[in-house]
Design a protein around this motif. Structure first.
Motif, mmCIF file in Angstrom:
data_model
loop_
_atom_site.group_PDB
_atom_site.id
_atom_site.type_symbol
_atom_site.label_atom_id
_atom_site.label_comp_id
_atom_site.label_asym_id
_atom_site.label_seq_id
_atom_site.Cartn_x
_atom_site.Cartn_y
_atom_site.Cartn_z
ATOM 1 N N GLU A 74 0.842 -1.199 0.000
ATOM 2 C CA GLU A 74 0.000 0.000 0.000
ATOM 3 C C GLU A 74 0.873 1.243 0.000
ATOM 4 O O GLU A 74 1.597 1.517 0.946
ATOM 5 N N LEU A 75 0.796 1.982 -1.091
ATOM 6 C CA LEU A 75 1.605 3.187 -1.273
ATOM 7 C C LEU A 75 0.699 4.403 -1.444
ATOM 8 O O LEU A 75 -0.460 4.269 -1.843
ATOM 9 N N SER A 76 1.242 5.591 -1.199
ATOM 10 C CA SER A 76 0.537 6.805 -1.614
ATOM 11 C C SER A 76 0.750 6.942 -3.120
ATOM 12 O O SER A 76 1.664 6.326 -3.698
ATOM 13 N N LEU A 77 -0.055 7.746 -3.773
ATOM 14 C CA LEU A 77 0.131 7.951 -5.209
ATOM 15 C C LEU A 77 1.439 8.693 -5.488
ATOM 16 O O LEU A 77 2.061 8.491 -6.523
ATOM 17 N N THR A 78 1.867 9.531 -4.543
ATOM 18 C CA THR A 78 3.175 10.181 -4.679
ATOM 19 C C THR A 78 4.281 9.129 -4.709
ATOM 20 O O THR A 78 5.169 9.161 -5.570
ATOM 21 N N ASP A 79 4.217 8.187 -3.762
ATOM 22 C CA ASP A 79 5.187 7.080 -3.734
ATOM 23 C C ASP A 79 5.163 6.305 -5.042
ATOM 24 O O ASP A 79 6.210 6.012 -5.631
ATOM 25 N N ALA A 80 3.950 5.898 -5.445
ATOM 26 C CA ALA A 80 3.804 5.027 -6.611
ATOM 27 C C ALA A 80 4.393 5.698 -7.840
ATOM 28 O O ALA A 80 5.159 5.101 -8.599
ATOM 29 N N ARG A 81 4.056 6.977 -8.006
ATOM 30 C CA ARG A 81 4.592 7.710 -9.154
ATOM 31 C C ARG A 81 6.116 7.795 -9.060
ATOM 32 O O ARG A 81 6.811 7.646 -10.058
ATOM 33 N N SER A 82 6.635 8.019 -7.862
ATOM 34 C CA SER A 82 8.087 8.214 -7.730
ATOM 35 C C SER A 82 8.866 6.954 -8.129
ATOM 36 O O SER A 82 9.961 7.057 -8.668
ATOM 37 N N ILE A 83 8.304 5.780 -7.879
ATOM 38 C CA ILE A 83 9.038 4.558 -8.249
ATOM 39 C C ILE A 83 8.609 4.030 -9.618
ATOM 40 O O ILE A 83 9.138 3.027 -10.091
ATOM 41 N N GLY A 84 7.630 4.683 -10.232
ATOM 42 C CA GLY A 84 7.243 4.307 -11.590
ATOM 43 C C GLY A 84 6.261 3.144 -11.663
ATOM 44 O O GLY A 84 6.240 2.395 -12.640
ATOM 45 N N VAL A 85 5.445 2.999 -10.625
ATOM 46 C CA VAL A 85 4.449 1.920 -10.615
ATOM 47 C C VAL A 85 3.048 2.523 -10.684
ATOM 48 O O VAL A 85 2.756 3.507 -10.008
ATOM 49 N N ALA A 86 2.184 1.928 -11.509
ATOM 50 C CA ALA A 86 0.796 2.390 -11.606
ATOM 51 C C ALA A 86 -0.028 1.692 -10.532
ATOM 52 O O ALA A 86 -0.345 0.510 -10.661
ATOM 53 N N ALA A 87 -0.350 2.403 -9.460
ATOM 54 C CA ALA A 87 -1.122 1.809 -8.364
ATOM 55 C C ALA A 87 -2.568 2.284 -8.462
ATOM 56 O O ALA A 87 -2.833 3.468 -8.318
ATOM 57 N N PRO A 88 -3.515 1.369 -8.712
ATOM 58 C CA PRO A 88 -4.911 1.792 -8.733
ATOM 59 C C PRO A 88 -5.423 2.030 -7.313
ATOM 60 O O PRO A 88 -4.847 1.508 -6.351
#
Lengths: 188, 188
Positions: A74-88
């Protein structure tokens, strides 16, 4: 005065399956409880692992116990974007077709093809709480939160179970958007 | 139907003074315009510099032109926390006693004792827009935004000037809290 709900900010964290735990930490490994959380039976663990995406690594992300049937990050969207993963944006447990990443522990690594989500904001409550608030399981409510940047979350899902404790969970982006929030109030 | 307002997400950026620009990039240096922004006369520059805090560095942060009387670094609260800087929530230009950091350019570096802020969410509009919306300069309004996680920002400051273009500005935390938002609507 309206009854308020404790708002807790979920920092990035991981739920692991026993199978993945043993790959990451070694055969027969068991999680080490560090601190109980607001939800009965849930706890933060001493173990931390790296979450690796195509663009970057988030080092030392906490594991929450106990182990679950499926691994979920479980990531924040900021985290997800920073590592390059698309988290719905998903409710916990609903991981079909969600984001992929690599998990790296001291004894091994695991590539997960799904399991990375941004947790949909939600309120845990018991059936008794639900009666007090006049809401039901899966109902979508608005919640007004105070903070240095007050706001109203317009789509918070209520989850009712006798196993829950009363608390609203949001991620760090949502917490920072309000900043300094402690309590929320259901508004209709 | 209510008139909607374009919502723009401000990524982290820096406004520099001419004095600091010359320390960072060399004597007599001038900014290179890369792209016009929604606010007339404002533009993104080709130049990027590093923002260094006690805990971490944000590399390659964009400079917005033209130069201003004082250097100002606008970060999200997620950014500010990650580099270990306490950024208060302020309107642009109101930097007294705000956060400190070091800026590093290709030719030199500058320690600023104040200037790091998280920009208070705001709407730019012309006097004509203000008439249409029935609001005035410095008024605080609620703005409802749609997105995958819809919400209502409860304290948005209206700023009216003939020099402005109609746009609402929020930071990346606020944008991620809503996620996917494009337009907002003032609600009373």
């Amino acid at each position: 005065m309206a009854k308020t709900i404790l708002v807790e900010t979920s920092a990035r964290h991981i739920h692991v399956s026993q199978e993945h735990l043993e790959i990451l930490f070694g055969k027969g490994y068991e999680l080490t409880k560090k601190k109980d959380l607001s939800q009965p039976g849930q706890y933060a663990c001493a173990e931390r692992i790296d979450v690796v995406g195509p663009k970057k690594t988030l080092p030392g992300v906490s594991i929450l116990g106990p182990v679950r049937p499926s691994t979920q990050v479980e990531l924040s969207l900021t985290d997800a974007r920073s590592i390059g993963v698309a988290a719905p944006i998903r409710e916990s447990g609903d991981i079909a077709g969600s984001g992929a990443c690599k998990l790296v522990g001291p004894c091994g690594e695991v590539e997960i093809s799904e399991g990375v989500i941004a947790a949909k904001r939600h309120i845990h409550m018991t059936p008794e709480d639900a009666e007090v608030f006049g809401v039901s399981d899966k109902e979508i409510v608005k919640v007004k939160v105070d903070g240095l940047r007050p706001l109203i979350f317009d789509d918070v899902v209520v989850r009712v179970s006798p196993k829950f404790g009363l608390a609203m969970h949001i991620d760090t982006d949502e917490a920072n958007a309000a900043f300094g929030l402690k309590n929320g109030e259901i508004v209709k």
